[in-house]
Motif scaffolding. Structure first.
Motif, PDB file in Angstrom:
ATOM      1  N   SER A   1      -3.996  -2.508  -0.006  1.00 18.79           N
ATOM      2  CA  SER A   1      -4.601  -3.397   0.984  1.00 18.79           C
ATOM      3  C   SER A   1      -5.793  -2.670   1.602  1.00 18.79           C
ATOM      4  CB  SER A   1      -3.585  -3.776   2.068  1.00 18.79           C
ATOM      5  OG  SER A   1      -4.186  -4.599   3.045  1.00 18.79           O
ATOM      6  N   SER A   2      -6.981  -2.931   1.074  1.00 20.94           N
ATOM      7  CA  SER A   2      -8.171  -2.160   1.432  1.00 20.94           C
ATOM      8  C   SER A   2      -8.796  -2.568   2.758  1.00 20.94           C
ATOM      9  CB  SER A   2      -9.216  -2.250   0.310  1.00 20.94           C
ATOM     10  OG  SER A   2      -9.279  -3.553  -0.219  1.00 20.94           O
ATOM     11  N   MET A   3      -8.464  -3.741   3.276  1.00 21.05           N
ATOM     12  CA  MET A   3      -8.857  -4.146   4.628  1.00 21.05           C
ATOM     13  C   MET A   3      -7.797  -5.098   5.145  1.00 21.05           C
ATOM     14  SD  MET A   3     -10.800  -3.891   7.240  1.00 21.05           S
ATOM     15  CE  MET A   3     -12.151  -2.918   6.544  1.00 21.05           C
ATOM     16  N   CYS A   4      -7.009  -4.623   6.096  1.00 21.57           N
ATOM     17  CA  CYS A   4      -5.905  -5.422   6.621  1.00 21.57           C
ATOM     18  C   CYS A   4      -6.405  -6.434   7.649  1.00 21.57           C
ATOM     19  CB  CYS A   4      -4.863  -4.514   7.269  1.00 21.57           C
ATOM     20  SG  CYS A   4      -4.078  -3.352   6.118  1.00 21.57           S
ATOM     21  N   ASN A   5      -5.737  -7.570   7.721  1.00 18.95           N
ATOM     22  CA  ASN A   5      -6.048  -8.573   8.738  1.00 18.95           C
ATOM     23  C   ASN A   5      -4.760  -9.192   9.257  1.00 18.95           C
ATOM     24  OD1 ASN A   5      -5.463 -10.126   6.386  1.00 18.95           O
ATOM     25  ND2 ASN A   5      -6.582 -11.857   7.244  1.00 18.95           N
ATOM     26  N   GLY A   6      -4.885  -9.964  10.318  1.00 25.13           N
ATOM     27  CA  GLY A   6      -3.730 -10.615  10.900  1.00 25.13           C
ATOM     28  C   GLY A   6      -3.448 -10.203  12.329  1.00 25.13           C
TER      29      GLY A   6
ATOM     30  N   PRO B   1       0.237  -9.210   6.526  1.00 27.55           N
ATOM     31  CA  PRO B   1       1.427  -8.368   6.330  1.00 27.55           C
ATOM     32  C   PRO B   1       2.557  -9.033   5.564  1.00 27.55           C
ATOM     33  CG  PRO B   1       0.622  -8.146   8.573  1.00 27.55           C
ATOM     34  CD  PRO B   1      -0.171  -9.245   7.944  1.00 27.55           C
ATOM     35  N   GLU B   2       2.714 -10.340   5.720  1.00 30.64           N
ATOM     36  CA  GLU B   2       3.814 -11.004   5.028  1.00 30.64           C
ATOM     37  C   GLU B   2       3.662 -10.983   3.510  1.00 30.64           C
ATOM     38  OE1 GLU B   2       1.161 -14.400   6.739  1.00 30.64           O
ATOM     39  OE2 GLU B   2       1.867 -12.395   7.346  1.00 30.64           O
ATOM     40  N   ASN B   3       2.472 -10.623   3.048  1.00 31.42           N
ATOM     41  CA  ASN B   3       2.225 -10.553   1.602  1.00 31.42           C
ATOM     42  C   ASN B   3       2.027  -9.127   1.089  1.00 31.42           C
ATOM     43  OD1 ASN B   3       0.369 -13.516   2.149  1.00 31.42           O
ATOM     44  ND2 ASN B   3       2.300 -13.438   1.040  1.00 31.42           N
ATOM     45  N   TRP B   4       2.204  -8.142   1.944  1.00 34.65           N
ATOM     46  CA  TRP B   4       2.011  -6.758   1.503  1.00 34.65           C
ATOM     47  C   TRP B   4       3.009  -6.358   0.424  1.00 34.65           C
ATOM     48  CZ3 TRP B   4       1.227  -4.010   6.904  1.00 34.65           C
ATOM     49  CH2 TRP B   4      -0.032  -4.374   7.412  1.00 34.65           C
ATOM     50  N   ALA B   5       4.216  -6.882   0.502  1.00 32.91           N
ATOM     51  CA  ALA B   5       5.229  -6.537  -0.506  1.00 32.91           C
ATOM     52  C   ALA B   5       4.776  -6.961  -1.901  1.00 32.91           C
ATOM     53  CB  ALA B   5       6.560  -7.186  -0.157  1.00 32.91           C
ATOM     54  N   THR B   6       4.073  -8.081  -1.978  1.00 35.13           N
ATOM     55  CA  THR B   6       3.551  -8.542  -3.269  1.00 35.13           C
ATOM     56  C   THR B   6       2.512  -7.569  -3.796  1.00 35.13           C
ATOM     57  OG1 THR B   6       3.957 -10.846  -2.664  1.00 35.13           O
ATOM     58  CG2 THR B   6       2.419 -10.446  -4.476  1.00 35.13           C
ATOM     59  N   LEU B   7       1.616  -7.113  -2.916  1.00 41.02           N
ATOM     60  CA  LEU B   7       0.630  -6.117  -3.335  1.00 41.02           C
ATOM     61  C   LEU B   7       1.319  -4.873  -3.867  1.00 41.02           C
ATOM     62  CD1 LEU B   7      -2.077  -6.151  -0.477  1.00 41.02           C
ATOM     63  CD2 LEU B   7      -2.020  -7.487  -2.579  1.00 41.02           C
ATOM     64  N   GLN B   8       2.290  -4.391  -3.116  1.00 46.26           N
ATOM     65  CA  GLN B   8       2.963  -3.151  -3.475  1.00 46.26           C
ATOM     66  C   GLN B   8       3.719  -3.284  -4.792  1.00 46.26           C
ATOM     67  OE1 GLN B   8       5.083  -2.705   0.192  1.00 46.26           O
ATOM     68  NE2 GLN B   8       3.331  -1.799   1.261  1.00 46.26           N
ATOM     69  N   LYS B   9       4.275  -4.449  -5.038  1.00 45.27           N
ATOM     70  CA  LYS B   9       4.981  -4.698  -6.298  1.00 45.27           C
ATOM     71  C   LYS B   9       4.059  -4.496  -7.496  1.00 45.27           C
ATOM     72  CE  LYS B   9       5.794  -8.992  -7.363  1.00 45.27           C
ATOM     73  NZ  LYS B   9       6.364 -10.365  -7.359  1.00 45.27           N
ATOM     74  N   HIS B  10       2.789  -4.832  -7.302  1.00 43.99           N
ATOM     75  CA  HIS B  10       1.816  -4.731  -8.400  1.00 43.99           C
ATOM     76  C   HIS B  10       0.982  -3.450  -8.348  1.00 43.99           C
ATOM     77  CE1 HIS B  10       2.379  -8.841  -9.975  1.00 43.99           C
ATOM     78  NE2 HIS B  10       2.560  -9.200  -8.725  1.00 43.99           N
ATOM     79  N   GLY B  11       1.246  -2.592  -7.379  1.00 40.67           N
ATOM     80  CA  GLY B  11       0.455  -1.375  -7.264  1.00 40.67           C
ATOM     81  C   GLY B  11      -0.956  -1.614  -6.771  1.00 40.67           C
ATOM     82  N   ILE B  12      -1.108  -2.635  -5.908  1.00 42.42           N
ATOM     83  CA  ILE B  12      -2.410  -2.991  -5.342  1.00 42.42           C
ATOM     84  C   ILE B  12      -2.472  -2.522  -3.896  1.00 42.42           C
ATOM     85  CG2 ILE B  12      -3.949  -4.900  -4.722  1.00 42.42           C
ATOM     86  CD1 ILE B  12      -3.771  -4.585  -7.690  1.00 42.42           C
TER      87      ILE B  12
END
Length: 259
Positions: free
Chosen positions: A57-62, A44-55
């Motif tokens: 999260s196809s399988m979440c973990n944590g 989750p701490e890196n989801w913002a990076t994915l969203q910034k690039h329009g990527i």
């Protein structure tokens, strides 16, 4: 790198941990350049990076404790229930639908007890998952090479768990690499049991490297078998590149699976 003209039959993804020495921003850019837009196993701490690039999260973990401490042992239930109870609302906010979990190691436990314990524990989180439209996936892991003593190490046990849980929001993550090692017969298994599988991972056998002609599986045939079931979910590359240009290996793997 020139974007591929992907055929759209397979929804491609890639597991973040296999490219851990590449900055996530750079991996996101590379993924988009190759021509797809999903990455597995980003916390989750890196989801913002994915969203910034329009990527996506196809399988979440944590939310899991570890690969060895899972739902089959009741002493972990309180922690796991607390973890997932807090995690699922975060997924809803982010718009994500898939989250991973693990059985844990046997540690002397028989399979039947493990099944019962997993059902008891998982039912504490699946009501909320159902309301949110989130699916919880238990991954099938090999216990021969990589995950000694893992309980969910065979399709039969995993399917029995799915049946007992009895929720459309609980399925198996069928890892082709892991199950080739412990079982083989990959295409027949997928064809006969696809209704219990909701996500797929790749990997070359032996060694978990590139999925090209250097290893024993023929991934185009496996992808055709997956597509023939009507599957519309994600197939994530989860091999550890052995070649110097890791992103070139990723692009090659996507090409192999783009049937």
């Amino acid at each position: 790198m020139k974007a591929l003209k992907l055929k759209g039959t397979i929804n491609h993804s890639v597991c973040r941990w296999c490219y851990g020495d590449i900055q996530l921003d750079d991996l996101c850019v590379a993924v988009k350049q190759i021509g797809f837009s999903a990455i597995d196993l980003v916390p989750p701490e890196n989801w913002a990076t994915l969203q910034k690039h329009g990527i996506y999260s196809s399988m979440c973990n944590g939310a899991e404790i570890s690969l060895t401490e899972g739902w089959n042992h009741t002493e972990y239930h309180a922690k796991l229930i607390d973890n997932y109870t807090k995690y699922l609302p975060m997924m809803t906010t982010a718009g994500y639908k898939n989250v991973i979990c693990f059985s844990g190691n046997r540690a002397g436990m028989d399979d039947e007890t493990g099944l019962k314990n997993c059902v008891t524990g998982l039912k504490n989180i699946l009501g909320d998952a159902e309301k949110r439209g989130i699916t919880v996936y238990m991954e099938l892991l090999n216990s021969k090479i990589n995950h000694k003593d893992q309980m969910c190490d065979n399709t039969k046990w995993g399917i029995e768990l799915v049946k007992r849980v009895g929720s459309e929001n609980f399925k198996l993550l069928y890892d082709i690499y892991h199950m080739q090692i412990d079982e083989g017969d990959v295409i027949r298994t997928i064809t006969d049991n696809h209704q219990y599988f909701g996500h797929y991972h790749t990997g070359g056998v032996p060694g978990r490297h590139e999925i090209d002609e250097s290893q024993e599986l023929f991934y185009p045939a496996i992808m055709r078998a997956i597509a023939a079931t009507g599957y519309k979910g994600f197939v994530a590359q989860e091999f550890i590149p052995a070649k110097a240009d890791k992103l070139d290996s990723l692009e090659a793997g996507v090409k192999i699976c783009d049937i």
